[in-house]
Write an enzyme that holds these catalytic residues in place. Structure first.
Site, PDB file in Angstrom:
ATOM      1  N   SER A 137     -25.745 -11.151 -72.378  1.00 37.51           N
ATOM      2  CA  SER A 137     -26.673 -11.725 -71.395  1.00 37.51           C
ATOM      3  C   SER A 137     -26.032 -11.652 -70.026  1.00 37.51           C
ATOM      4  CB  SER A 137     -26.970 -13.189 -71.755  1.00 37.51           C
ATOM      5  OG  SER A 137     -27.659 -13.832 -70.692  1.00 37.51           O
ATOM      6  N   TYR A 150     -25.133 -22.450 -73.961  1.00 35.48           N
ATOM      7  CA  TYR A 150     -25.522 -21.051 -74.123  1.00 35.48           C
ATOM      8  C   TYR A 150     -24.600 -20.144 -73.320  1.00 35.48           C
ATOM      9  CZ  TYR A 150     -28.352 -16.800 -74.116  1.00 35.48           C
ATOM     10  OH  TYR A 150     -28.778 -15.498 -74.251  1.00 35.48           O
TER      11      TYR A 150
END
Length: 235
Positions: A137, A150
């Site tokens: 990501s 996260y």
């Protein structure tokens, strides 16, 4: 350019979203795809569409991860590519996270990547070739409010794959990492679709095309990292 025809690829998180798009595109390019996910019903549909092999598994479980590789070798007799796409995420202030939520994100996003790579590496080293692609990501290298858990898991996944790249390069094995920005998927219980998201989000196929690009690089070329964002998203 590397021809993907008859190359065998494991794709995790293949039942929907980015994983489904990757599995489908690789099949179109002639690859034989092993579709991996926990949701068996959706998984079987994707495997049928790609004429591939469905293996229901939780990649955060060591035996499941090993079974994915074993079933791949048993069915196809070879393994060429591993796409570590399975991921989960939830977002909140740090004090509102439960320990269970934290552990689950690290189990899937980090441990899952570790376990699948660990299971695949003996075979890839023996044949002295192969390609591992991690779907990380853009938050692997930046932080944001509500993203403590996260973001931390994605930083860790980045570190695992970055170090692994250095470890396996002498064995002829490539490791590439894709860093997408906002993608229009079911991630974090979102519902994909809608006119606005077409303008503000990447589509799963955009990420799949990036995976195809790094996998099709000539044998002497290693694309270490590739970051992509929707034009409207600021870094």
């Amino acid at each position: 350019m590397t021809d993907l025809t008859n190359q065998v690829a494991i794709v995790t998180g293949a039942s929907r979203g980015i994983g489904r798009a990757i599995a489908t595109l690789l099949a179109v390019q002639g690859a034989k795809v092993v579709c991996v996910a926990r949701t068996e019903d959706d998984l079987l549909e994707v495997a049928q569409k790609t004429n591939g092999l469905a293996v229901a598994a939780d990649v955060s479980d060591e035996q499941d991860a090993q079974n994915v590789v074993d079933e791949t070798l048993r069915h196809f007799g070879r393994l060429d590519m591993v796409v570590c796409n399975a991921g989960v995420g939830s977002f909140n202030l740090l004090e509102n996270f439960s320990a269970e939520e934290w552990d689950r994100m690290f189990a899937v996003n980090v441990k899952g990547t570790f376990l699948l790579c660990k299971a695949a590496l003996p075979h890839l080293k023996e044949q002295r070739r192969g390609h591992i692609v991690g779907i990380a990501s853009d938050v692997s290298r930046r932080t944001f409010v509500h993203g403590t858990a996260y973001g931390a898991s994605k930083y860790a996944q980045h570190a695992v794959l970055d170090a692994l790249r250095k470890e396996v390069r002498p064995h002829g094995i490539k490791v590439s990492v894709i860093y997408p920005g906002l993608v229009d998927t079911y991630f974090n219980e979102s519902k994909p679709g809608g006119v606005d998201k077409e303008k503000t989000h990447l589509q799963p196929l955009d990420v799949a095309q990036a995976v195809r690009y790094v996998l099709e690089a000539p044998p002497h070329v290693l694309i270490d990292e590739l970051t992509l964002h929707p034009l409207s998203q600021e870094w």
